[in-house]
Design an enzyme around this catalytic site. Structure first.
Site, PDB file in Angstrom:
ATOM      1  N   SER A  65       1.637  -1.261  -0.291  1.00 12.94           N
ATOM      2  CA  SER A  65       0.158   0.014   0.474  1.00 12.94           C
ATOM      3  C   SER A  65       1.409   0.864   0.172  1.00 12.94           C
ATOM      4  O   SER A  65       2.020   0.937   0.022  1.00 12.94           O
ATOM      5  CB  SER A  65      -0.849  -0.125   0.793  1.00 12.94           C
ATOM      6  OG  SER A  65      -1.922   1.558   1.199  1.00 12.94           O
ATOM      7  N   TYR A  92      -2.404  -1.123  10.050  1.00 15.73           N
ATOM      8  CA  TYR A  92      -2.345  -1.430   9.162  1.00 15.73           C
ATOM      9  C   TYR A  92      -0.310  -0.559   8.251  1.00 15.73           C
ATOM     10  O   TYR A  92      -0.163  -1.516   7.882  1.00 15.73           O
ATOM     11  CB  TYR A  92      -3.542  -0.588   8.526  1.00 15.73           C
ATOM     12  CG  TYR A  92      -3.698  -0.796   6.615  1.00 15.73           C
ATOM     13  CD1 TYR A  92      -4.076  -2.244   5.932  1.00 15.73           C
ATOM     14  CD2 TYR A  92      -2.598   0.131   6.114  1.00 15.73           C
ATOM     15  CE1 TYR A  92      -4.813  -2.132   5.057  1.00 15.73           C
ATOM     16  CE2 TYR A  92      -2.939  -0.527   4.163  1.00 15.73           C
ATOM     17  CZ  TYR A  92      -3.939  -1.171   3.982  1.00 15.73           C
ATOM     18  OH  TYR A  92      -4.124  -1.845   2.392  1.00 15.73           O
TER      19      TYR A  92
END
Length: 236
Positions: free
Chosen positions: A143, A157
């Site tokens: 990401s 995350y």
């Protein structure tokens, strides 16, 4: 000739979002796909679409937070195929809590298991096989939060995705001498179900302006189909 003819590819998190699109795009290019995620009925739907393209689909229902279930899936794939050409570590989740103060240790551990430990376990299992083949690719879907961690993605995350970059780098150090390579892809905002877990989910209009799952799928096909001599370590 199709770009991935008769390649054997594992895709984790294959029941929806990026994973589903990756699996279908690779099948369209001639690959056989092992599908891993928790929901068997969703995997069956994806498998049906793959088989309609004339390719094999191996369904492996797996809780990617469970090492025992991952180990069982690995054994199933090895028994069924005997080889793996491409591993796509795509599985990922997030939680609504984004701040350190709001994240429980249980939420942290579960997210790390799915987002990072599963990728480590599959890499550990299939990297030796690829080295023996003197050919193979590992593609890690991370990401933008890997290179730009922050509260929007959250502490857990962001930490898991930044670690995927380290896993990719070490994989290349170990594997490149044997003609095996790894690449980490760091997408920006993507229109996938994980957006529903944001404290304030984006509007449908905003989602339409985001990167779509098919965009990431085409990027994976591009990386996987590069000549084996090419190591493209990161795409952002």
């Amino acid at each position: 000739m199709k770009r991935l003819t008769d390649k054997y590819i594992i895709v984790t998190g294959a029941s929806s979002g990026f994973g589903k699109a990756i699996a279908l795009a690779c099948a369209s290019e001639g690959a056989h796909i092992a599908l891993l995620a928790r929901r068997q009925e969703k995997l069956a739907e994806v498998a049906k679409q793959i088989e309609a393209k004339g390719q094999q689909a191996l369904i492996c229902p797996t809780d990617l937070a469970s090492e025992a279930e991952i180990t069982a899936a690995i054994q199933t794939i090895k028994k069924a195929w005997g080889r793996v050409d491409i591993l796509v570590n795509n599985a990922g989740t997030n939680i609504r809590a984004r701040r350190i103060s709001e994240t429980t240790s249980e939420e942290w551990r579960n997210l790390i298991e799915v987002n990072l430990t599963s990728a480590f376990l599959f890499t550990k299992a299939f990297l030796p096989l690829m080295i023996d083949q003197t050919e193979g690719s590992i593609i890690n879907i991370a990401s933008r939060a890997a290179s730009n961690p922050g509260l929007l993605a959250g502490v857990a995350y962001s930490s898991s995705k930044r670690a995927m970059e380290a896993l990719t780098r070490v994989t290349n150090e170990e594997a490149n001498p044997y003609n095996v390579r790894a690449c980490v892809i760091n997408p920006g905002e993507g229109n996938t179900p994980i957006m529903d877990l944001r404290p304030e989910p984006p509007s449908p209009e905003r989602r339409e302006r985001m990167m779509q799952a098919e965009d990431i799928a085409e990027t994976v096909v591009f990386v996987a189909s590069l000549p084996q001599r090419v190591t493209l370590e990161a795409i952002e």
